[in-house]
Scaffold this motif. Structure first.
Motif, PDB file in Angstrom:
ATOM      1  N   SER A  98       0.778  -1.102   0.240  1.00  0.00           N
ATOM      2  CA  SER A  98      -0.075  -0.126   0.031  1.00  0.00           C
ATOM      3  C   SER A  98       0.914   1.309   0.055  1.00  0.00           C
ATOM      4  N   LEU A 141       0.317   3.994  -3.126  1.00  0.00           N
ATOM      5  CA  LEU A 141       0.076   5.387  -2.559  1.00  0.00           C
ATOM      6  C   LEU A 141       1.249   6.394  -2.863  1.00  0.00           C
ATOM      7  N   ASN A 166       1.160   9.634  -5.204  1.00  0.00           N
ATOM      8  CA  ASN A 166       1.066  10.897  -4.718  1.00  0.00           C
ATOM      9  C   ASN A 166       2.245  11.688  -5.717  1.00  0.00           C
ATOM     10  N   ILE A 200      -7.243  -0.273  -0.765  1.00  0.00           N
ATOM     11  CA  ILE A 200      -7.129   1.013  -0.302  1.00  0.00           C
ATOM     12  C   ILE A 200      -8.328   1.889  -1.172  1.00  0.00           C
ATOM     13  N   SER A 201      -8.775   2.488  -0.747  1.00  0.00           N
ATOM     14  CA  SER A 201      -9.936   3.274  -1.426  1.00  0.00           C
ATOM     15  C   SER A 201      -9.781   4.681  -1.174  1.00  0.00           C
ATOM     16  N   LEU A 202      -9.455   5.594  -2.307  1.00  0.00           N
ATOM     17  CA  LEU A 202      -9.339   6.972  -1.894  1.00  0.00           C
ATOM     18  C   LEU A 202     -10.599   7.647  -2.291  1.00  0.00           C
ATOM     19  N   THR A 231     -15.142   7.380  -5.792  1.00  0.00           N
ATOM     20  CA  THR A 231     -13.931   7.221  -5.991  1.00  0.00           C
ATOM     21  C   THR A 231     -13.111   8.727  -6.281  1.00  0.00           C
ATOM     22  N   ASP A 249      -8.926   3.139  -6.316  1.00  0.00           N
ATOM     23  CA  ASP A 249      -8.761   2.048  -5.559  1.00  0.00           C
ATOM     24  C   ASP A 249      -7.839   1.120  -5.850  1.00  0.00           C
TER      25      ASP A 249
END
Lengths: 166, 194
Positions: A55, A59, A63, B45-47, B54, B58
């Motif tokens: 993760s 991420l 980013n 993971i879900s943003l 969404t 995800d």
């Protein structure tokens, strides 16, 4: 294909591990890790207990991609360094050789100045390693399918089906 | 862009679920997450926004086991479907190996499907890919709804190159794994050619 596949060999992997290890020790960091721009984790060094590395990798890449997009919007080529400051831990993110992302997580046993200094040195090493890696992969690309140790040339439908058999 | 790690004996591939807003991309991932055994998956993971739309992506990492001694890991992503998030969608397509287009079967969403498919075509081109050549699978979702357009009709409007096409009801899992399996197969088959 937009960009060639990333291929990692034993020799370069070891070099990268060595560089990361040195960086972790020299900068007093908790975790040092390297991610491909697409979010694939390449290598990691440090105490990863309780940290979800996959993760973290995806991420980080998200980013960097978003920040890259922001840079282009205002006419910058890229923002080569990102820094996130937390109460306890901080994250320092930098681009290496325009294709991989170096992430350093550190707390108050280190400092931003020290991390920046050590990252600079490690980046140069990593750049050399990746240059070597790209050359090797390039040379290999033409005959990868013909190499008898290529694991993909002989993938069968059964192999693929068996992945889903559970 | 597949990442082949000879040192760790791993293949990493990236699959993106694309489609118009509220078509069920996240629901596909959620189902896969719920039905996969814990050792084979990472965190989902879900943003997303507070209303569960969404926002960025995800993400679900999935271990499928070994092929020829190599661990196969698939990274599944969804894009935000809403039209105004186009900049984010482009970013997520970077380095993609396979695309699933999730179409909403409701008649009122047909125009949104077509628009989203055109958007996919355009965004892939911008990243240097072609919809014609990339590993690509089509899913007709929400087949259980009364206002669903006939599958034939949808096929005529949305099927681009004779790609594998599946009917699905993602909320109860119908067709979800068939779709995933088809795209994974195309991606792995593509590795053979390299």
């Amino acid at each position: 294909m937009a960009s060639p596949d990333l291929v990692m060999y034993e020799e370069e992997y070891q070099q990268i591990q060595d560089t990361l290890q040195r960086l972790q020790v020299d900068s007093n960091a908790k975790i040092v890790f390297l991610v491909d721009k697409n979010g694939q984790q390449i290598a990691v060094h440090g105490d990863m207990r309780g940290v979800d590395a996959t993760s973290l990798a995806s991420l980080t890449a998200g980013n960097v991609a978003a920040t890259d997009g922001l840079a282009k919007l205002i006419g910058e080529k890229e923002f080569s360094i990102l820094f996130h400051e937390g109460e306890r831990d901080n994250i320092h993110i930098s681009l290496v050789a325009q294709r991989v992302i170096l992430v350093v997580i550190f707390d108050d046993r280190s400092s931003l100045g020290l991390v920046r200094l050590r990252v600079k040195k490690a980046s140069q090493e990593l750049e050399r390693t990746f240059e070597q890696l790209m050359k090797k992969a390039e040379a290999d690309r033409g005959n990868l399918a013909n190499r008898f140790d290529s694991p993909f040339a002989e993938i069968t439908d059964e192999d693929i089906d068996s992945l889903f058999s559970e | 862009m597949t990442f082949i790690n000879y040192a760790a004996r791993e293949i990493n591939c990236k699959i993106v679920y694309y489609g118009p807003g509220l078509c069920g991309k996240t629901t596909n991932l959620q189902w896969i997450y719920d039905k996969t055994n814990p050792q084979a998956k990472g965190k989902l993971i879900s943003l997303a926004t507070e209303t569960d739309r969404t926002l960025f992506f995800d993400f679900l990492p999935l271990d499928l086991g070994q092929v020829r001694g190599f661990k196969t890991r698939f990274h599944l992503y969804t894009v935000p479907g809403q039209v105004f998030y186009d900049a984010s969608r482009k970013l997520i397509l970077k380095g993609v190996d396979g695309v699933v287009f999730v179409a909403d079967s409701q008649e009122a969403r047909m125009e949104a499907n077509v628009e989203s498919l055109q958007n996919l075509d355009k965004n892939l081109k911008e990243q240097g890919y072609e919809l014609k050549t990339i590993s690509y699978v089509l899913q007709f979702n929400k087949r259980d709804l009364p206002s669903a357009v006939s599958a034939d009709n949808m096929y005529r409007q949305l099927n681009f190159k004779g790609e594998p096409t599946f009917e699905a009801v993602a909320v109860n899992g119908t067709g979800v794994f068939d779709t995933l399996k088809a795209v994974a197969k195309l991606v792995l088959t593509e590795l053979k050619k390299k």
